[in-house]
Design an enzyme around this catalytic site. Structure first.
Site, PDB file in Angstrom:
ATOM      1  N   SER A 112     -47.127   5.159  97.435  1.00 16.31           N
ATOM      2  CA  SER A 112     -48.512   4.776  97.661  1.00 16.31           C
ATOM      3  C   SER A 112     -48.942   3.667  96.704  1.00 16.31           C
ATOM      4  O   SER A 112     -48.382   2.582  96.724  1.00 16.31           O
ATOM      5  CB  SER A 112     -49.422   6.002  97.551  1.00 16.31           C
ATOM      6  OG  SER A 112     -50.722   5.700  98.005  1.00 16.31           O
ATOM      7  N   ASP A 148     -53.335  -0.715 100.285  1.00 16.06           N
ATOM      8  CA  ASP A 148     -52.333  -0.395  99.272  1.00 16.06           C
ATOM      9  C   ASP A 148     -50.927  -0.553  99.863  1.00 16.06           C
ATOM     10  O   ASP A 148     -50.773  -0.860 101.042  1.00 16.06           O
ATOM     11  CB  ASP A 148     -52.581   0.988  98.668  1.00 16.06           C
ATOM     12  CG  ASP A 148     -52.313   2.134  99.620  1.00 16.06           C
ATOM     13  OD1 ASP A 148     -52.122   1.888 100.816  1.00 16.06           O
ATOM     14  OD2 ASP A 148     -52.292   3.292  99.162  1.00 16.06           O
ATOM     15  N   ASP A 151     -48.511   1.205 101.066  1.00 16.77           N
ATOM     16  CA  ASP A 151     -48.099   1.856 102.319  1.00 16.77           C
ATOM     17  C   ASP A 151     -49.205   1.823 103.375  1.00 16.77           C
ATOM     18  O   ASP A 151     -49.078   2.429 104.433  1.00 16.77           O
ATOM     19  CB  ASP A 151     -47.615   3.288 102.079  1.00 16.77           C
ATOM     20  CG  ASP A 151     -48.704   4.211 101.553  1.00 16.77           C
ATOM     21  OD1 ASP A 151     -49.562   3.737 100.797  1.00 16.77           O
ATOM     22  OD2 ASP A 151     -48.706   5.413 101.893  1.00 16.77           O
ATOM     23  N   ASP A 159     -52.154   3.113 103.715  1.00 13.53           N
ATOM     24  CA  ASP A 159     -52.962   4.265 104.139  1.00 13.53           C
ATOM     25  C   ASP A 159     -54.357   4.207 103.521  1.00 13.53           C
ATOM     26  O   ASP A 159     -55.312   4.728 104.092  1.00 13.53           O
ATOM     27  CB  ASP A 159     -52.266   5.601 103.843  1.00 13.53           C
ATOM     28  CG  ASP A 159     -52.021   5.851 102.367  1.00 13.53           C
ATOM     29  OD1 ASP A 159     -52.120   4.913 101.551  1.00 13.53           O
ATOM     30  OD2 ASP A 159     -51.696   7.008 102.015  1.00 13.53           O
TER      31      ASP A 159
END
Length: 571
Positions: free
Chosen positions: A143, A299, A301, A303
């Site tokens: 993340s 960010d 990834d 999400d």
């Protein structure tokens, strides 16, 4: 103990010469050795997360392979082996290698893997699990952590991250296994030949984009010429976010060139977390050139996302609670106008998210449900409603810049939310408003809500022990009064109890047990403390409500000083 483990690793035939050299380089560094070997990297509902490197407390191929074998056993023993698994990864160092390793471990256990050919955003993995109807999913990502980190998230058949009923089984298997066992007994070529490894990509992309686009509420009554600055922060969001905005005919989208391509070294930024305003440095420079109406950063990834907007010639940042309130208001009011608000609607938020939407939701007959932190707990509600049909999930969010609209994805969704925020800006611009105008009108109607999140970082063995002591002792030494406001109640989520201080009564709370505690005061000020589940931090969430900004800010400052003084007094 850690020295013994160090010797076991450095003398193991399972390590390559390069891996042994890495350990040799720290052989005289007792602090580093202890940090790498004082514990196992902990597997929980958030999967695994840690620095990349050799050691039991590090992310490496041995830890990944063992966790994947344990996940495979859990799938098999749940009778779901025939359904297969989807595996995705982000831009981080070794993410692609760890993803392929996971797929081959699954193939070695007779479980078919659908492996994304290249990096994809986390919400697309969640969608793919549901689209392909697989048993599970794995995402190799850390993340928003610094570049030294990587992680391993496990999802179940609903498309949401696993909860403790699954993670406990995986952990049980992990604890029975030898970390140096050879968990791969099939080659990539043989796995493909046997149909146990299938590379996926464009077909799922297109289906995912269709679902994202279907969440649009307004299309004709918006200004498609608004200027948008977007940065994926060298992560997985570029293709999906820009594709969706292009298909909506938002043509004036400017991507930060230096942060456009995927790069796990994050060359332009030390900490790839959009919550940190330094993440917007390059975006703000570009925004001034193109007169941007909105700046969006996702960010690594994709999400989570953060937002800044142009207001009266200045770039202004919105925090997670403000963005959440704007999204809730935009979605709810416009669904209501179009008579598309479902019956028995529910919005879900975490226990550390502001209460500022509650009055708005009450006006529209929407139930607001609080759950524990972590989007797996938010997703548990639409998962439940799929079965019971008793209520309808509209959206969910957390103050830590994670949002989700609709039910096709069961995790935070930076792609759909980027589109929805651009749509909202375009909608309000035709009314002569910016998002700052929108939030100020919200405050005028419902009260001035202010919040602040503070993270105290305490690394290593000593840090972990001190965080534990802080969480124990603060339950006894909390402030009974702050600036004339008396303590009303203490909610201890570890004990699943709420204590009324004045009456001495206690009631049970219907929420899953976790190590967090909330203190509520007579002026509607409240704060919550909890240890981070993924980082060496204790987190303090402060919330106040005032008649104006100044009074709310004054309360925040007093609470911050009072609570931090108490925390730091705990050695």
């Amino acid at each position: 103990m850690f020295n013994k483990l160090f010797e076991q690793w450095i003398n193991s035939d399972a390590l390559t010469n390069e891996e042994k050299k890495q350990l040799l380089s720290i052989s005289d560094n007792e602090t580093e050795k202890e940090d790498r070997f004082y514990k196992e990297l902990e597997f929980g509902t958030a999967g695994l997360r840690g620095k990349v490197g050799m050691g039991t407390n590090r992310m490496n191929r041995f830890v990944i392979a063992r966790a994947t074998k344990a996940t495979a056993k859990t799938i098999i023993n749940s009778g779901l082996q025939e359904k297969g698994i989807v595996i995705a990864h982000d831009c981080r160092l070794f993410s692609k290698e760890f993803a392929k390793l996971s797929a081959l471990v699954m193939a070695s256990n007779g479980i078919k893997s659908y492996l994304f050919e290249d990096l994809r955003p986390t919400p697309e993995l969640s969608y793919a699990i549901r689209y392909l109807k697989t048993a599970s999913g794995i995402n190799i990502t850390a993340s928003h952590n610094p570049k030294e980190y990587n992680g391993y998230k496990v999802y179940w058949e609903e498309g949401s991250q696993i909860k403790s009923n699954i993670s406990d089984k995986v952990l049980e298997y992990i604890n029975e296994m030898d970390i140096f066992e050879e968990y791969v007994n099939i080659s990539e070529e043989e796995a493909i030949k046997q149909g146990l490894l299938v590379y996926v990509g464009e077909e799922i992309d297109e289906e995912f984009y269709k679902e994202v686009l279907s969440q649009s509420i307004n299309d004709d009554n918006v200004d498609k010429n608004i200027s948008v600055v977007y940065t994926p922060l060298n992560g997985a969001g570029y293709k999906a976010v820009t594709t969706v905005l292009e298909r909506r005919n938002f043509k004036n989208v400017h991507v930060v060139e230096e942060q456009k391509e995927a790069d796990g070294t994050f060359p332009t930024i030390e900490y790839p977390n959009p919550e940190d305003l330094t993440a917007f440095e390059y975006s703000e420079k570009l925004a001034k050139k193109v007169n941007a109406d909105i700046l969006i950063a996702t960010d690594p990834d994709c999400d989570r996302l953060a937002v800044e907007v142009l207001h009266n010639g200045e770039i202004v940042a919105l925090n997670g609670n403000q963005t959440g309130a704007i999204l809730v208001q935009y979605v709810v009011e416009n669904l209501h106008k179009k008579d598309k608000l479902p019956k028995n609607p529910v919005i879900v938020k975490s226990i550390v998210t502001s209460k500022m939407i509650e009055q708005l939701c009450k006006e529209y007959g929407i139930e607001v449900v609080d759950v524990l932190t972590g989007f797996k707990n938010i997703a548990a509600l639409p998962n439940k409603f799929d079965i019971t049909k008793e209520k309808n999930y509209v959206m969910g969010y957390e103050e830590s810049i994670g949002y989700n609209v609709g039910t096709f994805v069961r995790d935070k969704d930076g792609v759909t939310i980027a589109m929805m925020l651009v749509e909202a800006v375009a909608y309000y611009k035709l009314q002569g408003k910016t998002l700052i105008d929108v939030i100020e009108e919200f405050y005028e109607k419902y009260g001035y809500y202010l919040d602040k999140t503070i993270s105290v970082t305490l690394e290593g063995v000593a840090g972990a022990k001190r965080i534990s002591r802080m969480m124990t002792e603060i339950r006894n030494i909390y402030a009974r009064e702050i600036s004339g406001a008396n303590i009303v109640s203490v909610t201890d989520y570890l004990e699943e109890k709420e204590y009324n201080i004045a009456s001495g009564k206690e009631i049970s709370i219907d929420i899953e047990k976790t190590n967090a505690v909330k203190f509520y005061y007579s002026d509607e000020t409240w704060y919550t403390l909890r240890p981070s589940g993924t980082e060496p931090k204790i987190k303090l969430y402060i919330y106040t409500k005032g008649n104006d900004k100044k009074s709310a800010e004054s309360k925040i400052s007093l609470v911050e000083k009072t609570v931090l003084d108490l925390l730091y007094s705990i050695e």
